[in-house]
Scaffold this active site. Sequence first.
Site, PDB file in Angstrom:
ATOM      1  N   GLU A  29      33.071  37.742  58.379  1.00  0.00           N
ATOM      2  CA  GLU A  29      33.218  36.505  59.747  1.00  0.00           C
ATOM      3  C   GLU A  29      32.342  35.114  58.284  1.00  0.00           C
ATOM      4  O   GLU A  29      31.458  35.489  58.139  1.00  0.00           O
ATOM      5  CB  GLU A  29      33.101  37.373  60.631  1.00  0.00           C
ATOM      6  CG  GLU A  29      33.457  38.130  61.096  1.00  0.00           C
ATOM      7  CD  GLU A  29      32.256  38.145  62.695  1.00  0.00           C
ATOM      8  OE1 GLU A  29      31.981  37.355  62.903  1.00  0.00           O
ATOM      9  OE2 GLU A  29      33.095  39.703  63.027  1.00  0.00           O
ATOM     10  N   GLU A  60      34.922  43.459  64.024  1.00  0.00           N
ATOM     11  CA  GLU A  60      34.049  44.089  63.312  1.00  0.00           C
ATOM     12  C   GLU A  60      34.601  45.921  63.137  1.00  0.00           C
ATOM     13  O   GLU A  60      34.507  46.166  61.592  1.00  0.00           O
ATOM     14  CB  GLU A  60      32.842  44.862  63.785  1.00  0.00           C
ATOM     15  CG  GLU A  60      32.027  43.176  64.010  1.00  0.00           C
ATOM     16  CD  GLU A  60      32.417  42.136  64.706  1.00  0.00           C
ATOM     17  OE1 GLU A  60      33.170  42.593  65.441  1.00  0.00           O
ATOM     18  OE2 GLU A  60      31.524  41.261  64.620  1.00  0.00           O
ATOM     19  N   PHE A  83      25.412  39.816  62.254  1.00  0.00           N
ATOM     20  CA  PHE A  83      24.163  39.679  63.224  1.00  0.00           C
ATOM     21  C   PHE A  83      23.966  41.639  63.493  1.00  0.00           C
ATOM     22  O   PHE A  83      25.271  41.872  63.412  1.00  0.00           O
ATOM     23  CB  PHE A  83      23.871  39.442  64.279  1.00  0.00           C
ATOM     24  CG  PHE A  83      23.593  37.320  64.273  1.00  0.00           C
ATOM     25  CD1 PHE A  83      22.354  37.048  64.455  1.00  0.00           C
ATOM     26  CD2 PHE A  83      24.200  36.725  64.120  1.00  0.00           C
ATOM     27  CE1 PHE A  83      22.053  35.573  64.735  1.00  0.00           C
ATOM     28  CE2 PHE A  83      24.722  35.553  64.395  1.00  0.00           C
ATOM     29  CZ  PHE A  83      22.980  35.346  64.103  1.00  0.00           C
ATOM     30  N   ASP A  85      23.008  42.867  65.378  1.00  0.00           N
ATOM     31  CA  ASP A  85      23.160  43.662  66.612  1.00  0.00           C
ATOM     32  C   ASP A  85      24.811  44.149  67.355  1.00  0.00           C
ATOM     33  O   ASP A  85      25.199  45.392  68.072  1.00  0.00           O
ATOM     34  CB  ASP A  85      23.048  42.470  67.430  1.00  0.00           C
ATOM     35  CG  ASP A  85      21.982  41.550  67.742  1.00  0.00           C
ATOM     36  OD1 ASP A  85      20.615  42.274  67.733  1.00  0.00           O
ATOM     37  OD2 ASP A  85      21.395  41.145  66.680  1.00  0.00           O
ATOM     38  N   PHE A  86      25.259  43.297  66.512  1.00  0.00           N
ATOM     39  CA  PHE A  86      27.389  43.696  66.163  1.00  0.00           C
ATOM     40  C   PHE A  86      27.707  44.832  65.391  1.00  0.00           C
ATOM     41  O   PHE A  86      28.659  45.207  65.802  1.00  0.00           O
ATOM     42  CB  PHE A  86      27.872  42.737  65.311  1.00  0.00           C
ATOM     43  CG  PHE A  86      27.288  40.508  65.854  1.00  0.00           C
ATOM     44  CD1 PHE A  86      26.760  40.676  66.660  1.00  0.00           C
ATOM     45  CD2 PHE A  86      28.099  39.987  65.326  1.00  0.00           C
ATOM     46  CE1 PHE A  86      26.594  39.684  67.521  1.00  0.00           C
ATOM     47  CE2 PHE A  86      27.808  38.624  65.612  1.00  0.00           C
ATOM     48  CZ  PHE A  86      26.611  38.747  66.023  1.00  0.00           C
ATOM     49  N   HIS A 129      20.878  39.099  69.313  1.00  0.00           N
ATOM     50  CA  HIS A 129      20.980  38.500  68.145  1.00  0.00           C
ATOM     51  C   HIS A 129      19.574  38.775  67.318  1.00  0.00           C
ATOM     52  O   HIS A 129      19.294  38.029  66.091  1.00  0.00           O
ATOM     53  CB  HIS A 129      20.979  36.744  67.660  1.00  0.00           C
ATOM     54  CG  HIS A 129      22.853  36.831  68.895  1.00  0.00           C
ATOM     55  ND1 HIS A 129      23.387  36.638  69.593  1.00  0.00           N
ATOM     56  CD2 HIS A 129      23.609  36.140  67.731  1.00  0.00           C
ATOM     57  CE1 HIS A 129      24.997  36.114  69.579  1.00  0.00           C
ATOM     58  NE2 HIS A 129      24.689  36.552  69.113  1.00  0.00           N
TER      59      HIS A 129
END
Lengths: 324, 322
Positions: A29, A60, A83, A85-86, A129
């Site tokens: 992205e 994702e 990130f 976290d994703f 994040h």
Amino acid sequence: MAELTYRDAVAAAIAQEMERDESVVFIGEDVGAAGGVFKATVGLLEKFGPTRVLDTPISEQAILGVAMGAAMTGMRPIAEIMFSDFFAVSWDLVANEIAKTRYMTNGQVTLPLVIRSGNGGGSRFGAQHSQSVENWAMAIPGLKVVAPSTPRDVMGLFAAAVRDPDPVLFFEHKSLYSLKGEVEDGEILDELGKAATRREGKDVTIVALAAMVPRALAAAEQLASEGVEATVIDLRSLVPLDVSAVAASIASTGHLVTVEENPRLCGWGAELSSIIAEENLFDLDGPIVRVTTPHVPLPAADTLEDAAMPSASRIVEGVRRSLA
Amino acid sequence: MSTIPDTKDSAEASVEQTVGWLSRMLLIRRFEERAEQLTLRGKIPGGVHPAVGQEATAVGVASVLTTADTVSAPHRGHHHALAKGMSPDRLMAELFGKATGVSGGRGGSMHLADFEIGFIGSNGIVGASVGVALGDAFAAHYRHEQRVAVAFFGDGGVNTGRTWEAVNLASAWKLPLVVVCENNLYAVETPTAEVTGGGSIVRRAEGFGVAAVSVDGQDVGEVREAASAAKKRALAGEGPTFIEARTYRYSGHGSGEGPGAYRTVDEIEQWRSSRDPIMRLRAALAKAGQITDDEYARLETEADREVDEAVRFAEESPWPDE
């Protein structure tokens, strides 16, 4: 020799591998036209064009699907999860698909892909994040897990990750992107699974990773002024884990302190501590101490986030406990 | 084992090819029936997801594929593997957990793969097969290879977001992907119609800008025609196609589950007696004077022999090294 930021080293590392090998493509992205949200991939689209540097939607699972399927049929994709976290959004791809396919197909294929991701706290981005999730990745058989602490290591370890036959999760620390460091000219290629000793000292071994390495070095500096000489080992990768480097250091210092940014429960230091306790117990002259972020979501406020993450003073305090 | 003749450009088929599909469907039927029995007898650990009733979807699509074209399959995937040309011996051995299995006993029923024949894996996670094929379609596109990637998945996967993430990206990038939804009406035991907003799966796909068509999945010819058009479109650079194949499984979701309380025995019998894909193709061939009762009986005997041989192979094969 040139001075590069950690951020510029990422772009240089990707470029080095894309120039070398046509089967390397880069997707994610905002990685192309925007140059990455952390500006770590600026210039790659211009250099390699839109067939090799591809901007994706915020999907994702599709991003990692592309990387996986392409890797299975002979390409060497680099995918970005913006990130870390994703990763939670696409964890099936990581944990059930990418990590297991080589094994489940009885080695018919390998998956030579790299997923790079902005990891870690200190940027006041709040609990979704800012996480350090390298220990999530470490818990899944079939993945390699790398987390560099210097611009030079970004180059060398990234090249090793791209050329590795197996999937590598490459954790870039968000708070290190502006860090400057010397990087030698020419191709840089390291070996995964080799720790680096950043400082030698006879009294205690401090083991750290990524952004915790400069904090451990700051702590060592402070300890030196009190007459305590610390060795600081930068693990550089969690899988493979350079246990022998840590064991060799313990054999002379007798004390181990781990500095982990991940939340305390099941952090990588727990694994390392258990190995050392099982195999090197009699080299230890004091308790193993783990300095970690507590088992809480990371807060956004400056003071709260600073209080949660391991600081140099908490590391110093941890060393004192081990030596007491 | 014979392979299904390739026809690259046309949905037209010779008698020999059509008989070949019948024979492959019979092999799948007999294989699946036997695999379910062997599960119940404890020979196959962990169970299987039998595809009895769904033979025509796999064979119809595979009939337009070459070895270079790939297939990615979901948890119910034995029929796709056999249709793509997987050796029944090595498939059965994999189900048994033997060293000679396609995945050396490390995969099992839901993790079959044989890259030499372009079968790039079945998958235990609903929706995952589409993502894998998406990546392979990307690789084919990037390297300018004249081939397609086919993803099979079921109606259960229609309501997982990842399926549509993959369809969307394939559409945006115009990748040579063929997505085949085998709609057998039930997501495990839940009637899909009751949990699917908007009703039409094909309309969803159309929303992503891909060519989408719904076909009778019990008619091998109709499935083949749709697959042939999809492949042509993909090779012409026109991007992905979505095919909904309306089909039915006669067995439970998993082996030994029986008809279940979620549907009636009557419903199963209706599909079996009036829409069975093998029966229909046999009838069509007989009507055209292209197969006799004796010839059909020989196909049945041959399918039984192949399955007997596969079981013998699996039984006699060694266990994997630990």
